[in-house]
Design an enzyme around this catalytic site. Structure first.
Site, PDB file in Angstrom:
ATOM      1  N   LYS A  54       0.837  -1.207   0.000  1.00 18.60           N
ATOM      2  CA  LYS A  54       0.000   0.000   0.000  1.00 18.60           C
ATOM      3  C   LYS A  54       0.871   1.256   0.000  1.00 18.60           C
ATOM      4  CE  LYS A  54      -3.954  -2.060   2.413  1.00 18.60           C
ATOM      5  NZ  LYS A  54      -4.623  -2.258   3.701  1.00 18.60           N
ATOM      6  N   GLN A  98      -5.135  -1.381   9.539  1.00 13.91           N
ATOM      7  CA  GLN A  98      -4.995  -2.714   8.974  1.00 13.91           C
ATOM      8  C   GLN A  98      -5.624  -3.771   9.887  1.00 13.91           C
ATOM      9  OE1 GLN A  98      -3.689  -3.477   5.897  1.00 13.91           O
ATOM     10  NE2 GLN A  98      -4.420  -5.527   6.307  1.00 13.91           N
ATOM     11  N   ASP A 121     -11.553   2.700   3.839  1.00 11.29           N
ATOM     12  CA  ASP A 121     -11.959   1.295   3.774  1.00 11.29           C
ATOM     13  C   ASP A 121     -13.467   1.150   3.625  1.00 11.29           C
ATOM     14  OD1 ASP A 121     -10.082  -0.724   3.620  1.00 11.29           O
ATOM     15  OD2 ASP A 121      -9.700  -0.811   5.776  1.00 11.29           O
TER      16      ASP A 121
END
Length: 300
Positions: A54, A98, A121
């Site tokens: 990422k 995460q 997200d």
């Protein structure tokens, strides 16, 4: 029939090119650089690899990358304090924590502490509600990637019969909402659905996101249907040698490809789109935060 292979790797590269173009224009015309902050708690090997990828791709498209790596025993209050700091940092337009988190941390509490406008997200309860009611939201990356590929392949999805196999909050449910938003007729199926093969067999679009290796065989697929396989499962591969494994999807690829009109492979299908859509969401969040037009082709 031999299905057209939907190349997620190539499509993700196209999405990243679009993102890079938008980032360049934001810098040149508005003197703004989108920023993505990723928080990693602990040292889970898979999560570390994902976070590195990422960060690398964020920088490659010209955005600022902020990585925060915390010890596995980090107190919940300390993690929430960091998120509060990022919420109030104008240089940070997207925040991603995460997952999975260590067991002593409440994932729902942590996710819902993120500013919904920076929740790239798309997991915050506010974004879930906005998506479910057809309002502007941050959209989960994997379903967004699936939608982009379907639009690219079909053009209009209006009136098509879609079956989503899987009812997770991360993929199944938001995928169904996105398909409804594009005027599909949508069924959410799962392991307890009666006559599951017949339900899947009527679909023009099948999105498999159930997390079971090769659960959907080719004889469940309607001739000419489009199959989006979200599953990533590692299974034993003795033909490759002792102790070897290979990745497979939730769909039995060979038999499904023989009847489908188009299909995503595993690996190389949906997977590459997830990070590409994370970058797209960060640009979208940046534009919204600054009252600018949203990037065309990168949102739901």
């Amino acid at each position: 029939m031999t299905a057209t292979i939907i190349d997620g790797k190539a499509f993700a590269a196209t999405v990243r090119e679009k993102v890079a173009g938008h980032v360049a224009r934001l810098k040149e015309e508005n003197d703004i650089t989108p920023g993505l902050a990723v928080v990693l708690v602990g040292e889970d090997p898979a999560s570390q690899v994902y976070v590195r990828s990422k960060g690398k791709q964020t920088v490659e498209v010209g955005m600022n990358s902020y990585e925060h790596k915390l010890e596995i025993d980090t107190a919940e209050a300390d993690l929430l304090a960091l998120i509060d700091q990022l919420n109030n940092d104008p240089a940070v337009h997207g925040i991603l924590v995460q997952l999975p988190l260590p067991g002593h941390l409440n994932e729902d509490l942590v996710i819902n502490s993120i500013d919904p406008a920076k929740d790239v997200d798309g997991f915050h309860i506010s974004n879930v509600g906005l998506l479910g009611t057809g309002q502007k939201s941050m959209v989960p990356c994997t379903p967004l990637g699936c939608l982009m590929m379907l639009r690219e392949h079909h053009g209009s999805l209006s009136g098509l019969d879609a079956v989503v196999v899987g009812r997770s909050n991360i993929v199944g449910k938001p995928m169904a909402q996105l398909l409804l938003g594009d005027s599909c007729t949508v069924t959410i199926a799962h392991s307890r659905t009666k006559d599951l093969p017949d339900v899947v067999r009527r679909a023009d679009i099948v999105v498999a996101a159930v997390g079971r290796p090769e659960m959907v065989p080719g004889d469940w697929i309607k001739e000419g249907a489009t199959v989006i396989d979200v599953g990533i499962n590692r299974i034993d591969a003795p033909e490759r040698g002792e102790g070897k494994t290979r990745l497979v999807g939730d769909v039995h690829f060979e038999s499904a490809a023989a009847v489908a009109g188009a299909i995503t492979p595993v690996p190389g299908g949906v997977g590459p789109m997830t990070i590409a859509c994370l970058l797209a969401n960060t640009v979208t969040a940046c534009c919204r935060a600054n009252g600018l037009a949203e990037p065309e082709g990168l949102t739901a």
